[in-house]
Design an enzyme around this catalytic site. Structure first.
Site, PDB file in Angstrom:
ATOM      1  N   CYS A 115       0.837  -1.199   0.000  1.00  0.00           N
ATOM      2  CA  CYS A 115       0.000   0.000   0.000  1.00  0.00           C
ATOM      3  C   CYS A 115       0.876   1.255   0.000  1.00  0.00           C
ATOM      4  CB  CYS A 115      -0.990  -0.029   1.162  1.00  0.00           C
ATOM      5  SG  CYS A 115      -2.394   1.101   0.938  1.00  0.00           S
ATOM      6  N   HIS A 214      -3.542  -4.998   0.517  1.00  0.00           N
ATOM      7  CA  HIS A 214      -3.020  -5.476   1.795  1.00  0.00           C
ATOM      8  C   HIS A 214      -3.115  -6.995   1.879  1.00  0.00           C
ATOM      9  CE1 HIS A 214      -2.188  -1.818   4.227  1.00  0.00           C
ATOM     10  NE2 HIS A 214      -3.051  -1.259   3.402  1.00  0.00           N
ATOM     11  N   GLU A 216      -1.392  -9.028   3.566  1.00  0.00           N
ATOM     12  CA  GLU A 216      -1.185  -9.556   4.926  1.00  0.00           C
ATOM     13  C   GLU A 216      -2.492  -9.769   5.672  1.00  0.00           C
ATOM     14  OE1 GLU A 216      -1.613  -5.194   5.656  1.00  0.00           O
ATOM     15  OE2 GLU A 216      -0.785  -6.461   4.078  1.00  0.00           O
TER      16      GLU A 216
END
Length: 239
Positions: A115, A214, A216
């Site tokens: 990001c 994102h 993760e």
């Protein structure tokens, strides 16, 4: 063989209320830490510092650099004045991370930007940022849970990312800025259907990848997202 040490950049905030009122605290989302662990790495937090010699030691101590998400980047860095829609900036973080990127790339260590980190990678190499997306037709700042895949990303067929996911991938999306002018040495490897740049990769570095979403936050609901972190960590294997 020892597991690779992955340095994760941090952000900071001022506490409010109580005896710690006005105290600076540095932090990072636990999701980055868990993603690195799940990919076989050892996460190490890199606090924001200003001393050049210490920044050099930070990079020397780790085997890979993970640029985490966060606030906006100072537009003066890429030659622009602040425009309407620009959010909170943190100059000391920008300065620190720009130096980390340059040192990591110079030493051949892998870099993964997420990001804001994707944008920072681009700015560090001479690119620019669209300070506030106004022409986008896809919803890039979704309000849904973090692990929800909100829109499609189209991948360049000969890119590293396409080698992981194929021609397309569904991603989450939490940003109001994006890469505008791509830096020399980077190439666009993914776009949303409205043309917004979603990923870049370095043309010659062993591993230097930035993604606008994102991953993760998605590794448990969509385990395929972990493959990006695994590729990153494997490139960072300790000698």
């Amino acid at each position: 063989m020892a597991k690779p040490l992955i340095g994760i950049t941090t952000s900071l905030f001022l506490t409010e209320g109580g005896i710690m009122n006005g105290t600076k605290r540095q932090f990072v989302s636990d999701a980055y830490i868990q993603a690195v662990l799940c990919a076989g790495g050892v996460p190490v937090l890199l606090p924001i510092i200003a001393e050049q010699a210490a920044i050099v030691e930070q990079i020397a101590a780790v085997d890979g650099l993970l640029l985490s998400g966060g606030g906006d980047i100072q537009p003066q860095i890429f030659g622009e004045e602040p425009m309407r829609g620009l959010g909170t900036v943190l100059p000391e973080r920008d300065t620190h991370e720009l130096e980390l990127v340059k040192l990591a790339l110079a030493s051949g260590k892998p870099v993964l930007g997420i990001c804001r980190g994707c944008q920072l990678l681009n700015v560090a190499l001479g690119g620019s940022i669209d300070q506030h997306l106004t022409e986008a037709t896809v919803q890039h700042d979704q309000q849904s849970p973090g692990d929800y895949a909100g829109h499609t990303v189209i991948l360049e067929h000969d890119s590293r990312l396409a080698g992981i996911w194929g021609d397309t991938v569904m991603t989450n999306s939490f940003h109001h800025q994006a890469i505008k002018a791509v830096a020399p040495g980077l190439w666009i490897t993914a776009r949303a259907k409205d043309g917004v740049i979603e990923a870049v990769e370095h043309e010659t570095a062993p591993f230097a990848v930035g993604v606008q979403w994102h991953p993760e936050l998605m590794i448990y609901k969509n385990p395929a997202m972990l493959a990006l972190f695994t590729a990153f960590v494997n490139t960072a294997n300790r000698k």
